[in-house]
Design a protein around this motif. Structure first.
Motif, short mmCIF file in Angstrom:
data_model
loop_
_atom_site.label_atom_id
_atom_site.label_comp_id
_atom_site.label_asym_id
_atom_site.label_seq_id
_atom_site.Cartn_x
_atom_site.Cartn_y
_atom_site.Cartn_z
N MET A 105 -10.79 -3.16 28.95
CA MET A 105 -10.54 -1.75 28.78
C MET A 105 -9.03 -1.53 28.86
SD MET A 105 -12.27 1.21 30.92
CE MET A 105 -11.38 2.45 31.70
N PRO A 106 -8.44 -0.92 27.86
CA PRO A 106 -7.00 -0.69 27.88
C PRO A 106 -6.62 0.43 28.84
CG PRO A 106 -7.98 0.24 25.90
CD PRO A 106 -9.08 -0.48 26.63
N LEU A 107 -5.32 0.54 29.08
CA LEU A 107 -4.82 1.65 29.89
C LEU A 107 -5.11 2.96 29.18
CD1 LEU A 107 -1.30 0.23 30.83
CD2 LEU A 107 -3.22 0.55 32.38
N PRO A 108 -5.25 4.05 29.93
CA PRO A 108 -5.46 5.34 29.27
C PRO A 108 -4.22 5.73 28.46
CG PRO A 108 -5.29 5.61 31.66
CD PRO A 108 -5.24 4.15 31.37
N ARG A 109 -4.43 6.58 27.49
CA ARG A 109 -3.35 7.04 26.63
C ARG A 109 -2.27 7.70 27.48
NH1 ARG A 109 -2.97 7.14 21.96
NH2 ARG A 109 -3.56 8.28 20.16
N PRO A 110 -0.99 7.27 27.32
CA PRO A 110 0.08 7.85 28.13
C PRO A 110 0.57 9.18 27.55
CG PRO A 110 0.98 6.21 26.66
CD PRO A 110 -0.52 6.21 26.45
N VAL A 111 1.39 9.86 28.33
CA VAL A 111 2.07 11.04 27.79
C VAL A 111 3.08 10.55 26.75
CG1 VAL A 111 1.78 12.37 29.92
CG2 VAL A 111 3.85 11.01 29.58
N GLU A 112 3.55 11.44 25.91
CA GLU A 112 4.52 11.05 24.89
C GLU A 112 5.74 10.45 25.58
OE1 GLU A 112 7.12 13.10 21.36
OE2 GLU A 112 5.19 14.01 21.89
N ARG A 113 6.23 9.34 25.03
CA ARG A 113 7.33 8.63 25.67
C ARG A 113 8.12 7.82 24.64
NH1 ARG A 113 3.61 4.13 28.79
NH2 ARG A 113 2.83 3.14 26.91
N GLU A 114 9.28 7.31 25.07
CA GLU A 114 10.15 6.51 24.21
C GLU A 114 10.26 5.10 24.80
OE1 GLU A 114 14.77 6.43 22.59
OE2 GLU A 114 14.13 8.00 23.96
N HIS A 115 9.98 4.09 24.01
CA HIS A 115 10.09 2.69 24.45
C HIS A 115 11.57 2.31 24.50
CE1 HIS A 115 9.28 -1.82 23.44
NE2 HIS A 115 9.57 -1.64 24.71
N LEU A 116 12.05 1.83 25.65
CA LEU A 116 13.46 1.50 25.82
C LEU A 116 13.72 0.02 26.12
CD1 LEU A 116 14.54 4.56 28.00
CD2 LEU A 116 14.84 4.26 25.53
N HIS A 117 12.83 -0.61 26.89
CA HIS A 117 13.12 -1.96 27.38
C HIS A 117 11.86 -2.81 27.35
CE1 HIS A 117 15.32 -4.92 29.83
NE2 HIS A 117 14.14 -5.16 30.39
N THR A 118 12.02 -4.09 27.04
CA THR A 118 10.92 -5.05 27.09
C THR A 118 11.37 -6.29 27.84
OG1 THR A 118 10.00 -4.32 24.98
CG2 THR A 118 9.35 -6.51 25.74
N ARG A 119 10.58 -6.69 28.82
CA ARG A 119 10.78 -7.97 29.51
C ARG A 119 9.57 -8.83 29.20
NH1 ARG A 119 12.88 -8.97 35.46
NH2 ARG A 119 14.78 -8.83 34.23
N LYS A 120 9.83 -10.01 28.69
CA LYS A 120 8.76 -10.97 28.41
C LYS A 120 8.98 -12.19 29.28
CE LYS A 120 7.90 -9.56 23.68
NZ LYS A 120 7.87 -9.98 22.28
N ILE A 121 7.92 -12.58 29.98
CA ILE A 121 7.95 -13.80 30.79
C ILE A 121 6.81 -14.68 30.31
CG2 ILE A 121 7.66 -14.79 33.09
CD1 ILE A 121 8.90 -12.22 34.21
N THR A 122 7.16 -15.89 29.96
CA THR A 122 6.16 -16.87 29.54
C THR A 122 6.25 -18.06 30.48
OG1 THR A 122 6.48 -16.22 27.24
CG2 THR A 122 5.37 -18.31 27.62
#
Length: 187
Positions: A1-18
């Protein structure tokens, strides 16, 4: 089950850890972690000039070589992308972890060997998920080794999460000698 729909927002940063785990031909284990930080917007930096959207602010790699007892035999850190030139110097400090055993209290020992002023926060952050990856990678080999012992010691993983509580059904089935709940005949 995915997270509930968020409020409107702007994507600013991504951290990826593998994190990846490997069994080497010599019987040791390599655990590799890679961290990348990116921004969705361009910005100016003092040391690297203008950063395009999506360009890595951090691009860090860490390889830790372990034996089946979780003793560190080698550490290699590479800092390809860093916000400051001095950050690249921290890779050598990570080699101070050689000889350390991953287990209870190990992050305290890490901090005694690699002080904050000589380390990289982000390389240090990779040690937690890397340790978990080590256990996940080596679990089958650890279980096989334990099964060959005349008496088995209590697995450290017991009572570390809801699924592996010592009085729960998973422990009752997988490690009945360490089950602490009521026995069927006590019912």
């Amino acid at each position: 089950m995915p997270l509930p729909r968020p409020v409107e927002r702007e994507h600013l940063h991504t951290r990826k850890i593998t994190c990846e785990g490997y069994l080497r031909k010599d019987g040791l284990w390599d655990l590799e972690a890679h961290l990348t930080d990116t921004k969705t917007f361009g910005f100016d930096t003092r040391h690297r000039g203008y950063m395009q959207p999506g360009a890595p602010v951090h691009g860090l790699h860490l390889r830790v070589t372990l034996d089946l007892d979780f003793v560190i035999h080698d550490v290699i850190a590479v800092s390809d992308d860093t916000p400051y030139p001095v950050c690249k110097q921290t890779a050598e400090a990570m080699r101070r972890l050689i000889g350390l055993k991953i287990g209870p209290g190990w992050m305290r020992e890490v901090r005694s060997r690699v002080e904050r002023r000589a380390s990289c926060t982000h390389l240090m952050e990779l040690l937690g998920p890397l340790a978990t990856t080590a256990y996940q990678t080596m679990h089958s080999a650890l279980e096989e080794r334990a099964s060959r012992q005349p008496t088995r010691s209590r697995p450290r993983i017991l009572d570390t999460c809801i699924a592996l509580v010592s009085d729960g059904p998973e422990v009752k089935q997988r490690w009945p000698e360490f089950f602490t709940g009521p026995r069927d005949d006590e019912g």
